[in-house]
Scaffold this motif. Structure first.
Motif, PDB file in Angstrom:
ATOM      1  N   UNK A 184       0.822  -1.216   0.000  1.00  0.00           N
ATOM      2  CA  UNK A 184       0.000   0.000   0.000  1.00  0.00           C
ATOM      3  C   UNK A 184       0.855   1.265   0.000  1.00  0.00           C
ATOM      4  N   UNK A 185       1.964   1.250   0.723  1.00  0.00           N
ATOM      5  CA  UNK A 185       2.776   2.454   0.888  1.00  0.00           C
ATOM      6  C   UNK A 185       3.781   2.685  -0.237  1.00  0.00           C
ATOM      7  N   UNK A 186       4.238   1.640  -0.901  1.00  0.00           N
ATOM      8  CA  UNK A 186       5.367   1.742  -1.825  1.00  0.00           C
ATOM      9  C   UNK A 186       5.031   2.566  -3.052  1.00  0.00           C
ATOM     10  N   UNK A 187       6.081   3.135  -3.654  1.00  0.00           N
ATOM     11  CA  UNK A 187       5.957   3.783  -4.958  1.00  0.00           C
ATOM     12  C   UNK A 187       6.559   2.926  -6.063  1.00  0.00           C
ATOM     13  N   UNK A 188       7.545   2.105  -5.716  1.00  0.00           N
ATOM     14  CA  UNK A 188       8.193   1.220  -6.686  1.00  0.00           C
ATOM     15  C   UNK A 188       8.965   0.151  -5.922  1.00  0.00           C
ATOM     16  N   UNK A 189       9.692  -0.672  -6.661  1.00  0.00           N
ATOM     17  CA  UNK A 189      10.517  -1.709  -6.054  1.00  0.00           C
ATOM     18  C   UNK A 189      11.923  -1.657  -6.642  1.00  0.00           C
ATOM     19  N   UNK A 190      12.901  -1.992  -5.821  1.00  0.00           N
ATOM     20  CA  UNK A 190      14.273  -2.119  -6.301  1.00  0.00           C
ATOM     21  C   UNK A 190      14.701  -3.571  -6.112  1.00  0.00           C
ATOM     22  N   UNK A 191      15.572  -4.088  -6.978  1.00  0.00           N
ATOM     23  CA  UNK A 191      15.974  -5.492  -6.857  1.00  0.00           C
ATOM     24  C   UNK A 191      17.116  -5.687  -5.861  1.00  0.00           C
ATOM     25  N   UNK A 192      17.021  -6.758  -5.106  1.00  0.00           N
ATOM     26  CA  UNK A 192      18.138  -7.255  -4.306  1.00  0.00           C
ATOM     27  C   UNK A 192      18.247  -8.748  -4.600  1.00  0.00           C
ATOM     28  N   UNK A 193      19.402  -9.324  -4.354  1.00  0.00           N
ATOM     29  CA  UNK A 193      19.625 -10.719  -4.714  1.00  0.00           C
ATOM     30  C   UNK A 193      20.042 -11.533  -3.497  1.00  0.00           C
ATOM     31  N   UNK A 194      19.708 -12.820  -3.556  1.00  0.00           N
ATOM     32  CA  UNK A 194      20.045 -13.764  -2.500  1.00  0.00           C
ATOM     33  C   UNK A 194      20.820 -14.921  -3.109  1.00  0.00           C
ATOM     34  N   UNK A 195      21.840 -15.367  -2.411  1.00  0.00           N
ATOM     35  CA  UNK A 195      22.618 -16.497  -2.902  1.00  0.00           C
ATOM     36  C   UNK A 195      24.060 -16.394  -2.452  1.00  0.00           C
ATOM     37  N   UNK A 196      24.964 -16.907  -3.249  1.00  0.00           N
ATOM     38  CA  UNK A 196      26.367 -16.927  -2.856  1.00  0.00           C
ATOM     39  C   UNK A 196      27.266 -16.981  -4.073  1.00  0.00           C
ATOM     40  N   UNK A 197      28.513 -16.593  -3.870  1.00  0.00           N
ATOM     41  CA  UNK A 197      29.573 -16.761  -4.849  1.00  0.00           C
ATOM     42  C   UNK A 197      30.599 -17.686  -4.206  1.00  0.00           C
ATOM     43  N   UNK A 198      31.143 -18.641  -5.013  1.00  0.00           N
ATOM     44  CA  UNK A 198      32.013 -19.675  -4.438  1.00  0.00           C
ATOM     45  C   UNK A 198      33.292 -19.823  -5.250  1.00  0.00           C
ATOM     46  N   UNK A 199      34.328 -20.275  -4.562  1.00  0.00           N
ATOM     47  CA  UNK A 199      35.509 -20.820  -5.218  1.00  0.00           C
ATOM     48  C   UNK A 199      35.412 -22.345  -5.181  1.00  0.00           C
ATOM     49  N   UNK A 200      36.200 -23.010  -5.995  1.00  0.00           N
ATOM     50  CA  UNK A 200      36.217 -24.477  -5.951  1.00  0.00           C
ATOM     51  C   UNK A 200      36.912 -24.924  -4.675  1.00  0.00           C
ATOM     52  N   UNK A 201      36.109 -25.401  -3.739  1.00  0.00           N
ATOM     53  CA  UNK A 201      36.660 -25.768  -2.436  1.00  0.00           C
ATOM     54  C   UNK A 201      35.653 -26.689  -1.747  1.00  0.00           C
ATOM     55  N   UNK A 202      36.109 -27.738  -1.046  1.00  0.00           N
ATOM     56  CA  UNK A 202      35.165 -28.647  -0.381  1.00  0.00           C
ATOM     57  C   UNK A 202      34.255 -27.951   0.626  1.00  0.00           C
ATOM     58  N   UNK A 203      34.789 -26.953   1.342  1.00  0.00           N
ATOM     59  CA  UNK A 203      33.962 -26.240   2.322  1.00  0.00           C
ATOM     60  C   UNK A 203      32.824 -25.504   1.622  1.00  0.00           C
ATOM     61  N   UNK A 204      33.122 -24.898   0.471  1.00  0.00           N
ATOM     62  CA  UNK A 204      32.088 -24.184  -0.278  1.00  0.00           C
ATOM     63  C   UNK A 204      30.988 -25.135  -0.743  1.00  0.00           C
ATOM     64  N   UNK A 205      31.369 -26.301  -1.239  1.00  0.00           N
ATOM     65  CA  UNK A 205      30.373 -27.273  -1.692  1.00  0.00           C
ATOM     66  C   UNK A 205      29.527 -27.773  -0.532  1.00  0.00           C
ATOM     67  N   UNK A 206      30.152 -27.982   0.617  1.00  0.00           N
ATOM     68  CA  UNK A 206      29.401 -28.413   1.792  1.00  0.00           C
ATOM     69  C   UNK A 206      28.413 -27.356   2.253  1.00  0.00           C
ATOM     70  N   UNK A 207      28.849 -26.090   2.210  1.00  0.00           N
ATOM     71  CA  UNK A 207      27.951 -25.000   2.604  1.00  0.00           C
ATOM     72  C   UNK A 207      26.764 -24.918   1.659  1.00  0.00           C
TER      73      UNK A 207
END
Length: 364
Positions: free
Chosen positions: A303-326
């Motif tokens: 009701x209050x908004x005039x528009x919307x702006x985008x935000x993103x969810x997720x992650x960036x990874x390097x090749x690493x076992x910890x990253x794959x586990x996460x």
């Protein structure tokens, strides 16, 4: 890239000034999303005083700071955006046109993965299939409050009419309505946190203020005031009684709507909606650009908004076992939650279930 990583307390005054300068100039240079107060050095330093593992990467060109990345790091090298879970804007604060290699940056920071849930626009080097876009509603006030209110009446005439009528009725029934945009009484902040905790319990959600670091962070920000940043407590009074309040950070051009709440005793007057209109009016008077209502579906935001702006969810990874586990641990949970939130036919029953759980908890 020339990258150094610092503990917040070790960030030099010159680097802090350069960071603030990048933020202050960002709207005029075409990157208004970088002016969000959650991307300010004051927010990062406050989180650093409340939580361990906070670090700040400084990227230099020809010896001069070109970009800053605040983040939190675990002992295993899992990175999270600063304040992940409570911050409504995340990413690299950088000069116009700056480009970076995300995996090189992660390596310099000692990270195998870096997770976001409110990554702002203009962060394409962090992009990829692991990021999902979401809409974050805003209230534009750069054209003045009168223009906003006229637009609101055109978009939602019944909503505008009934909200303003309830404000008048609140003044008649309870006492003269008074709004304080920058309330400095710590007792008012305590009242707000009590209301918000009760709201979390009532709706079956986790009480954020039961987590000591969040409660401390709010207190830290309440006492943080610079020319370009402040923790802003706004209170709506009827007579001498506070009936609604909000606490959130503000930069020179953006007010982030963070923790709003009201006294349920006065719910029939919709004091939270009245409060948001008063906040918009005061922000416009202070020559601010917009109020960021934060990601998440809600009828009052629609009701209050005039528009919307985008935000993103997720992650960036390097090749690493910890990253794959996460990724293996976090991806299914996020996918399920987002599936529920994206579908009203699922979101509404889930909300009703949480409210029933909240009512049961309140009886214990």
């Amino acid at each position: 890239m020339d990258i150094t990583v610092h503990h917040p307390a070790g960030l030099s005054g010159a680097d802090r000034a350069a960071w603030t300068s990048l933020q202050t100039r960002a709207p005029a240079l075409g990157s208004p999303q970088l002016a969000n107060p959650f991307l300010a050095p004051e927010f990062a330093l406050a989180v650093g005083r409340c939580r361990g593992g906070v670090r700040i990467a400084v990227i230099r060109e020809d010896g001069r700071p070109a970009a800053f990345l605040p983040f939190q790091r675990s002992a295993l090298g899992v990175g999270r955006a600063i304040g992940l879970g409570v911050s409504d804007a995340q990413g690299l604060v950088h000069r116009p046109g700056f480009r970076w290699d995300a995996r090189e940056l992660l390596g310099a920071c000692g990270l195998s993965v870096l997770e976001f849930d409110h990554l702002v626009e203009g962060q394409s080097p962090f992009g990829g299939t692991a990021l999902r876009a979401h809409a974050s509603p805003v209230i534009d006030v750069a054209g003045g409050y009168r223009a906003y209110l006229e637009g609101l009446r055109a978009r939602s005439p019944k909503f505008a009419r009934t909200t303003l009528a309830k404000e008048r009725r609140l003044g008649r029934d309870v006492g003269p309505v008074r709004y304080v945009h920058d309330e400095r009484d710590p007792a008012a902040l305590l009242t707000l946190t009590r209301w918000k905790s009760a709201q979390y319990r009532r709706t079956g959600r986790s009480d954020r203020f039961a987590r000591p670091w969040i409660a401390r962070l709010v207190r830290e920000l309440f006492h943080t005031r610079t020319d370009s940043f402040a923790g802003l407590l706004s209170v709506l009074y009827a007579g001498e009684r506070p009936v609604a309040a909000h606490f959130g950070p503000r930069s020179g051009s953006v007010l982030s709507c963070w923790f709003p709440a009201y006294d349920p005793q006065y719910a029939k007057y919709s004091p939270g909606l009245v409060l948001h209109l008063r906040m918009a009016e005061a922000a416009a008077a202070a020559s601010m650009a917009y109020l960021d209502l934060g990601r998440g579906a809600s009828a009052y935001k629609d009701s209050l908004k005039t528009r919307e702006i985008p935000v993103a969810e997720g992650w960036v990874m390097r090749r690493h076992p910890v990253a794959l586990g996460h990724w293996a641990r976090r991806a299914p949970v996020r996918a399920l939650r987002n599936a529920v939130l994206a579908r009203p036919q699922l979101r509404e029953p889930a909300g009703r279930l949480l409210e029933r759980v909240g009512r049961l908890r309140s009886r214990e």
